[in-house]
Enzyme design. Structure first.
Site, PDB file in Angstrom:
ATOM      1  N   LYS A 182       1.741   6.688 -49.181  1.00  0.00           N
ATOM      2  CA  LYS A 182       1.862   5.830 -48.343  1.00  0.00           C
ATOM      3  C   LYS A 182       0.798   6.472 -46.945  1.00  0.00           C
ATOM      4  O   LYS A 182       1.070   7.191 -46.341  1.00  0.00           O
ATOM      5  CB  LYS A 182       2.859   5.988 -47.647  1.00  0.00           C
ATOM      6  CG  LYS A 182       4.501   5.414 -48.953  1.00  0.00           C
ATOM      7  CD  LYS A 182       5.790   4.798 -48.160  1.00  0.00           C
ATOM      8  CE  LYS A 182       6.364   6.943 -47.701  1.00  0.00           C
ATOM      9  NZ  LYS A 182       7.411   6.563 -47.264  1.00  0.00           N
ATOM     10  N   THR A 215       7.813  -0.986 -36.513  1.00  0.00           N
ATOM     11  CA  THR A 215       8.382  -0.844 -37.615  1.00  0.00           C
ATOM     12  C   THR A 215       8.856   0.346 -38.477  1.00  0.00           C
ATOM     13  O   THR A 215       9.093   0.728 -38.607  1.00  0.00           O
ATOM     14  CB  THR A 215       6.315   0.215 -37.522  1.00  0.00           C
ATOM     15  OG1 THR A 215       6.460   1.333 -36.645  1.00  0.00           O
ATOM     16  CG2 THR A 215       5.323  -1.009 -37.118  1.00  0.00           C
ATOM     17  N   GLY A 217      11.650   2.013 -39.600  1.00  0.00           N
ATOM     18  CA  GLY A 217      12.675   1.694 -41.236  1.00  0.00           C
ATOM     19  C   GLY A 217      11.487   2.045 -41.900  1.00  0.00           C
ATOM     20  O   GLY A 217      12.293   1.021 -43.313  1.00  0.00           O
ATOM     21  N   THR A 218      10.421   1.434 -41.583  1.00  0.00           N
ATOM     22  CA  THR A 218       9.512   0.788 -42.944  1.00  0.00           C
ATOM     23  C   THR A 218       9.592   1.749 -44.351  1.00  0.00           C
ATOM     24  O   THR A 218       9.142   1.760 -45.821  1.00  0.00           O
ATOM     25  CB  THR A 218       8.097   1.061 -42.366  1.00  0.00           C
ATOM     26  OG1 THR A 218       7.753   0.278 -41.160  1.00  0.00           O
ATOM     27  CG2 THR A 218       6.992   0.351 -43.128  1.00  0.00           C
ATOM     28  N   GLY A 219       9.560   2.851 -44.393  1.00  0.00           N
ATOM     29  CA  GLY A 219       9.983   3.889 -45.570  1.00  0.00           C
ATOM     30  C   GLY A 219      10.982   3.779 -46.633  1.00  0.00           C
ATOM     31  O   GLY A 219      11.167   4.179 -47.166  1.00  0.00           O
ATOM     32  N   CYS A 220      12.056   3.610 -45.365  1.00  0.00           N
ATOM     33  CA  CYS A 220      13.488   3.564 -46.269  1.00  0.00           C
ATOM     34  C   CYS A 220      13.451   2.232 -46.640  1.00  0.00           C
ATOM     35  O   CYS A 220      13.504   1.662 -47.824  1.00  0.00           O
ATOM     36  CB  CYS A 220      14.559   3.604 -44.801  1.00  0.00           C
ATOM     37  SG  CYS A 220      14.499   5.294 -43.547  1.00  0.00           S
TER      38      CYS A 220
END
Length: 272
Positions: A182, A215, A217-220
């Site tokens: 990512k 942003t 929590g974007t990865g979760c």
């Protein structure tokens, strides 16, 4: 009875930590599942005291408690996909990997939460080693951020070519089926660009850049959206594309709450 028990609606399982601020972890995952009309189940690995400013305290669940939660869900309800987030320590990681194998849990998405988007390492080196060698090989897809990909590949990542090289190294080194590196932590043209590698196809997945500080929590959210789309029966590449589109929209409607970094807007359609 194994994890593939057929349900009348799609079911997904998140194995992750609890975020008291509601922006990441199982709270973000369950919101994402609900948005996709997937029934969300959970196995909590740790409880955090956190808000938009940061994490104040982390309390781990025992490995036995994590295992009991996974078994309770799989023995009765069954799941069509699962994701892992913060697993916190080597004992929990090993226990989760054992359950994934024993219960034959399908469509596993591993968000290897070991380094924050700011570059701070979150778990110790031994836990990193177990995650990479025990859990990553069981995953349908692993979704490391820039700094996690650096640790896993041994490369310093500053360019898109570095991201491509790291994806191939991680794939080969840890027998990952698919790696999605990512680019959320990148700058310039690499920002928001993800690299897909499945052993044959090397794809650059771009999306609209959203200018927001909120942003959290974007990865979760991305990994949960991939799991939700897999639970709904989509193929993996389509699931990733749809998950990226969902995250972009959620960022466009991010919540400006608290005094720090707010979360993405999981239910953005209610605000549009």
């Amino acid at each position: 009875m194994n994890a593939k028990t057929i349900s009348r609606i799609p079911v997904a399982l998140t194995i992750a930590g609890s975020d008291s601020g509601g922006g990441a972890g199982i709270q973000a995952d369950l919101r994402t599942f609900a948005f996709h009309c997937v029934h969300g189940t959970s196995a909590i690995t740790c409880v955090t005291a956190q808000n938009t400013l940061g994490v104040m305290r982390v309390d781990a669940m025992s490995p036995e408690a994590v295992v009991a939660q996974i078994q309770a869900v799989c023995d009765d309800i069954g799941v069509q996909a699962a994701k892992t987030g913060m697993l916190l320590n080597k004992e929990i990681i090993a226990a989760v990997a054992q359950q994934i194998e024993a219960l034959d849990i399908p469509n596993l998405v591993v968000d290897p939460v070991m380094v924050s988007r700011a570059g701070a390492q979150l778990i110790d080196d031994e836990a990193v080693n177990i995650l990479c060698h025990r859990l990553i090989p069981l995953a349908a897809i692993a979704t490391p951020n820039r700094y996690e990909a650096q640790i896993m590949s041994g490369l310093e990542i500053n360019t898109l070519d570095d991201m491509r090289d790291s994806a191939q190294i991680i794939h080969d080194k840890f027998q990952a089926q698919v790696v999605l590196v990512k680019g959320g932590g990148m700058s310039g043209s690499g920002r928001g660009v993800d690299i897909w590698f499945d052993g044959q196809k090397l794809e650059t997945l771009s999306g609209k850049q959203v200018d927001t500080k909120n942003t959290h929590g974007t990865g979760c959210t991305l990994s949960a959206a991939i799991a939700a789309n897999l639970a709904r029966g989509n193929d993996l590449f389509t699931a990733v594309q749809q998950a990226k589109a969902y995250v972009t929209n959620a960022l466009s409607y991010a919540l400006d709450i608290g005094k720090g970094q707010g979360p993405v807007g999981h239910f953005y359609k209610l605000k549009s």
